[in-house]
Scaffold this motif. Structure first.
Motif, short mmCIF file in Angstrom:
data_model
loop_
_atom_site.label_atom_id
_atom_site.label_comp_id
_atom_site.label_asym_id
_atom_site.label_seq_id
_atom_site.Cartn_x
_atom_site.Cartn_y
_atom_site.Cartn_z
N ALA A 56 -2.69 2.79 8.56
CA ALA A 56 -2.09 2.24 7.35
C ALA A 56 -2.78 0.91 7.04
CB ALA A 56 -0.60 2.01 7.57
N THR A 73 5.20 4.84 2.40
CA THR A 73 5.55 6.03 3.18
C THR A 73 6.23 5.65 4.48
OG1 THR A 73 3.69 7.26 2.24
CG2 THR A 73 4.59 8.07 4.33
N HIS A 74 5.71 4.64 5.13
CA HIS A 74 6.30 4.13 6.37
C HIS A 74 7.76 3.73 6.17
CE1 HIS A 74 6.67 1.71 10.04
NE2 HIS A 74 7.01 0.70 9.29
N GLU A 126 -8.96 4.28 11.35
CA GLU A 126 -8.06 4.87 10.36
C GLU A 126 -6.62 4.50 10.70
OE1 GLU A 126 -5.44 7.49 8.32
OE2 GLU A 126 -5.72 7.54 10.49
N ARG A 143 -6.74 3.14 5.26
CA ARG A 143 -7.09 4.44 4.66
C ARG A 143 -7.11 4.40 3.14
NH1 ARG A 143 -1.69 5.72 6.80
NH2 ARG A 143 -2.74 6.38 8.70
N GLU A 144 -6.40 3.44 2.52
CA GLU A 144 -6.43 3.33 1.06
C GLU A 144 -7.68 2.63 0.55
OE1 GLU A 144 -2.05 3.59 2.03
OE2 GLU A 144 -3.72 2.43 2.80
N SER A 161 0.84 -1.19 0.00
CA SER A 161 0.00 0.00 0.00
C SER A 161 0.87 1.24 0.00
CB SER A 161 -0.92 0.02 1.23
OG SER A 161 -0.15 0.16 2.41
N SER A 194 0.57 3.65 2.07
CA SER A 194 0.92 3.90 3.46
C SER A 194 2.16 3.12 3.87
CB SER A 194 -0.25 3.53 4.38
OG SER A 194 -1.34 4.39 4.20
N THR A 221 -0.21 -3.78 6.71
CA THR A 221 0.42 -3.10 5.59
C THR A 221 -0.58 -2.91 4.45
OG1 THR A 221 1.20 -5.23 4.72
CG2 THR A 221 2.73 -3.98 6.11
N GLN A 222 -1.64 -3.72 4.46
CA GLN A 222 -2.70 -3.55 3.46
C GLN A 222 -4.08 -3.82 4.04
OE1 GLN A 222 -2.33 -5.80 -0.21
NE2 GLN A 222 -4.47 -5.48 -0.73
N ARG A 229 -4.55 -2.03 13.71
CA ARG A 229 -3.75 -0.89 13.30
C ARG A 229 -2.35 -1.33 12.88
NH1 ARG A 229 -5.12 2.79 18.54
NH2 ARG A 229 -4.59 0.79 19.47
#
Length: 461
Positions: free
Chosen positions: A315, A165-166, A313, A318-319, A160, A162, A294-295, A291
């Motif tokens: 990672a 970015t992580h 909400e 949110r996608e 993802s 997120s 990764t996907q 929480r």
């Protein structure tokens, strides 16, 4: 193309990584590629072969059910495995974990002069109870080593945006490509909710809040228990359907029993294939509190079945989840009471409104087909291999003593560097229950740029 995959979890073990590896391998074979999987022995037995596109699998000796989990830990690589890899002549090696067989993937790649790709399936900062027995110092080392491993590969796959970015914020410098794990959309579209409700003795008219996943602490199960208890207590005609298993299942069962809700909660254990699709089709809303994703593969599966999602909400959510369209995304700080109230909101919706959200969920899931994943991964493989064409392949025999020594020094230097940085005096300690990035104890604004100067192995050397 000959693709060697090395993974610490594979079928018949049930989990997101095992399913992701299996789906990808089968898709690659269907496209005409050759796939060989190296995986540890499991307590479940051998991989069931029910598909003509099943890959060849070689098992290595392992300790089973380690640290009270369902995971296996490889203990040694027999000579026969190395010989099988030589015979297979891989063009690329795809690692699915950074530890254990992941390290062996780097060794095999170095010996043969082929590139290594790594998929970042797991947020290791949430799994300290398995890899370090809860010791904070060791946990920081483990997650720092995961970052170091990424920088030893030629490319990293993130499921993802997120997750990408992580990784970037944690200091990963190699190319990162987002390739979401795909699913067989048709399988989840064909589930029969009426049959599932009959099977699990749930009234046709009952409103069902469902959950699918590993029942373990890293999935925020304690929060989910409280949220579901609040919901069921307020809505006497509602039921909960829990699919999966894990170390926290007894705690869940006890909590529902103490709340007087045991007769309104059904635990199915792990389900696969059409049984899993039937379970999703039996739900009216999908409850998800994790929480650590990764996907969040189960979110896509639920949506493919037309089930809207209520999630926190984070990672991995949110996608996928869009509030008011295909579900509801609650703030990370939302209380379990708020989570339960949101589930009540879905029960109070009109059938027409829930149907519209289900249609939107199906449209969202359509972007996560297994075919799309396979095409994107093949394209990535081709790009990585093209950049490696100028360096000739090696055989294991050509990997000289001096090259082997240099490689081991490179690995050792990376390990020592990661350990030193994880245990560096003055580093901010992580707060209990609040894992931070892959470098535990750092936030994106606190990462020391000097940490990027990490040794990186290149098979061309």
């Amino acid at each position: 193309m000959n693709i060697l995959m090395m993974t610490n979890t594979y079928l018949p073990h049930i989990g997101g990584v095992a399913r992701s590896v299996s789906t990808l391998a089968r898709g690659l074979i269907q496209e005409g590629h050759q796939v060989l999987i190296i995986a540890p022995e499991t307590y479940e037995g051998k991989t069931p072969s029910s598909c003509p596109n099943d890959p060849a699998v070689i098992r290595v000796p392992a300790l089973k059910r380690t640290v009270g989990s369902g995971f296996s830990v490889p203990v040694r690589i027999p000579r026969s495995v190395a010989e099988a890899i030589d015979e297979f002549q891989p063009d690329i090696i795809h690692a699915h974990q950074p530890f254990l067989l992941g390290v062996e993937a780097l060794r095999f790649a170095a010996k043969r002069g082929v590139p290594t790709v790594f998929t970042f399936h797991t947020r290791y900062d949430f799994y300290g109870q398995y890899v370090s027995l809860g010791a904070p110092g060791l946990r920081r080392v483990i997650v720092s080593l995961a970052r170091g491993y990424c920088n030893l590969c030629q490319e990293v796959i993130a499921p993802s945006a997120s997750a990408r970015t992580h990784l970037r914020e944690a200091g990963v410098k190699v190319p990162i490509t987002v390739v979401p794990t795909g699913i067989d959309l048709e399988q989840y579209r064909q589930g029969c909710g009426d049959r599932g409700r009959r099977r699990w003795h749930i009234s046709k008219d009952a409103f069902v809040a469902g959950h699918v996943g590993r029942l373990a602490a890293e999935k925020n199960i304690g929060y989910l228990i409280e949220g579901l208890c609040r919901f069921l207590t307020e809505r006497q005609d509602a039921r909960a359907l829990i699919v999966g298993d894990g170390p926290m299942r007894p705690a869940m069962e006890d909590a529902f029993r103490l709340a007087g809700l045991a007769d309104r909660v059904c635990f199915t254990g792990f389900l696969l294939g059409q049984d899993l699709a039937t379970a999703y089709a039996s739900m009216d809303v999908f409850a998800f509190a994790s929480r650590s994703e990764t996907q969040g593969l189960v979110l896509v599966e639920a949506m493919a079945a037309g089930v809207p999602v209520v999630a926190l909400e984070a990672a991995g959510t949110r996608e996928t989840v869009r509030s008011g369209e295909n579900g509801t995304l609650l703030a990370p700080s939302a209380s379990p009471e708020a989570f339960g109230r949101e589930l009540q909101t879905y029960q109070a919706m009109s059938g027409e409104c829930r149907s519209a959200m289900g249609d939107a969920a199906r449209k969202t899931a359509a972007a996560f087909s297994s075919d799309t994943m396979v095409r994107q991964t093949i394209s990535l493989y081709e790009g990585v291999c093209a950049s490696a064409l100028q360096r000739p392949k090696k055989s294991a025999a050509q990997f000289t003593v001096s090259q082997r020594l240099a490689f081991n020094i490179e690995i050792t230097a990376t390990v020592l560097s990661c350990i030193a940085k994880a245990l560096m005096p003055g580093r901010k300690r992580e707060q209990p229950g609040r894992p931070s990035g892959i470098l535990v104890g750092s936030t994106p604004h606190q990462i020391d740029e000097r940490e990027d100067a990490e040794p990186r192995f290149d098979p061309r050397h």
